[in-house]
Design an enzyme around this catalytic site. Structure first.
Site, short mmCIF file in Angstrom:
data_model
loop_
_atom_site.label_atom_id
_atom_site.label_comp_id
_atom_site.label_asym_id
_atom_site.label_seq_id
_atom_site.Cartn_x
_atom_site.Cartn_y
_atom_site.Cartn_z
N LYS A 48 78.73 5.90 -6.09
CA LYS A 48 79.86 4.70 -6.45
C LYS A 48 80.08 4.38 -7.73
O LYS A 48 78.97 4.20 -8.44
CB LYS A 48 79.07 3.52 -5.68
CG LYS A 48 80.27 2.30 -5.37
CD LYS A 48 79.65 1.38 -4.77
CE LYS A 48 80.47 -0.05 -4.41
NZ LYS A 48 80.03 -0.86 -3.39
N GLU B 117 78.28 1.68 4.97
CA GLU B 117 77.50 1.64 3.54
C GLU B 117 76.13 1.03 3.95
O GLU B 117 75.97 0.23 4.89
CB GLU B 117 78.29 0.75 2.81
CG GLU B 117 77.88 0.53 1.50
CD GLU B 117 78.65 -0.36 0.43
OE1 GLU B 117 78.35 -0.34 -0.56
OE2 GLU B 117 79.60 -1.23 0.81
N CYS C 288 83.34 1.18 -0.29
CA CYS C 288 83.76 -0.43 -0.49
C CYS C 288 84.55 -0.75 -1.50
O CYS C 288 85.73 -0.54 -1.46
CB CYS C 288 82.41 -1.01 -0.17
SG CYS C 288 82.28 -2.52 0.46
#
Length: 287
Positions: free
Chosen positions: A142, A64, A182
């Protein structure tokens, strides 16, 4: 039965490589270019070191924020990053160079980029494209942003009338690939949506900090990666930042990049050092 079917449809083997590079923080156009050059250089290193020995590498995963670093400590980061052009277009100049590298080696590449999009002015997204020899195949933004510190990033759920695909799956010659980012992985619904859309290989790109790293007693990183592999009967490739507190404040990032098979076995795992390569013989599955 599902697991048996997955084993029966294996055709060829390939290698995936997770490169847990230590990203230079405090972005500027010069620093972004430096991070990009380093990422491209590391891909070359992988092929110089292993491809010539007969390892069929087909997938490269970066962590990331691998181009820009993390704007955790900046107030008003979204507006600042847009004004200073630290947030990048996807596709754009930087992803074009990654496409060239994918074409050079006939591979697929992913990692997350802080993205701006003129269709959604005033917003930036934490975005992970899957890049192949012919260009960007999918682009995931995300969904579950880490609100305590990732308040600068916009989740697609927060935009009224958002018209992008939330959980896109890349249908490729090496299988059906899906990438998420994540904190997304703390919510099983994200990977379940991907598998419902046909995903066979689940990719996690992360800037996962201590104390929730790869070591007990709070080894969420390892536990969650294995759990998502088991519950979805899918391969997991998880790449994490490896960086010291000095290099990437306000957390230490412990690395631990890993590859897990569809029964939860850890096939390979890196240590906590940056630019540590994790390899496996993954499987190309029938589509």
């Amino acid at each position: 039965l599902i697991r048996r079917q997955r084993q029966m449809c294996i055709r060829d083997r390939y290698y995936a490589v997770a490169i847990q590079m230590e990203t230079i923080q405090k972005p500027s156009p010069e620093v972004i270019d430096q991070n990009l050059r380093r990422a491209l250089e590391l891909i070359d290193y992988v092929f110089m070191a292993y491809s010539e020995l007969g390892f069929p590498i087909k997938l490269i995963v970066f962590p990331e924020f691998f181009l820009q670093g993390v704007p955790y400590t900046e107030s008003g980061a979204a507006k600042e990053w847009i004004a200073k052009k630290h947030a990048l277009y996807v596709p754009g100049e930087q992803t074009d160079k990654l496409v060239e590298k994918a074409r050079q080696y006939d591979i697929y590449i992913t990692g997350s980029i802080i993205e701006r999009d003129d269709e959604y002015p005033g917003h930036v997204f934490n975005t992970a494209p899957i890049i192949g020899p012919r260009g960007i195949i999918t682009k995931y933004r995300k969904v579950q942003t880490w609100v305590p510190l990732e308040h600068w990033a916009t989740s697609p759920h927060s935009i009224s009338g958002y018209n992008g695909e939330l959980f896109p799956v890349a249908d490729t010659p090496i299988g059906k690939l899906a990438v998420s980012i994540c904190y997304d992985w703390l919510f099983p619904e994200v990977t379940r949506n991907y598998v419902a859309n046909g995903a066979e290989v689940l990719i996690r790109v992360s800037d996962y900090p201590d104390p929730w790293g790869a070591t007990p007693p709070m080894d969420w990183w390892t536990v969650i990666n294995r759990a998502r592999a088991i519950e979805n009967c899918a391969y997991v490739i998880a790449c994490n930042q490896a960086a010291s507190l000095k290099q990437m404040p306000i957390f230490r990032h412990p690395g631990g990049s890993m590859i897990v098979d569809f029964e939860g076995r850890i096939l390979a795992q890196a240590d906590g050092n940056p630019v540590s390569y994790t390899h496996l013989r993954a499987h190309e599955t029938s589509l």
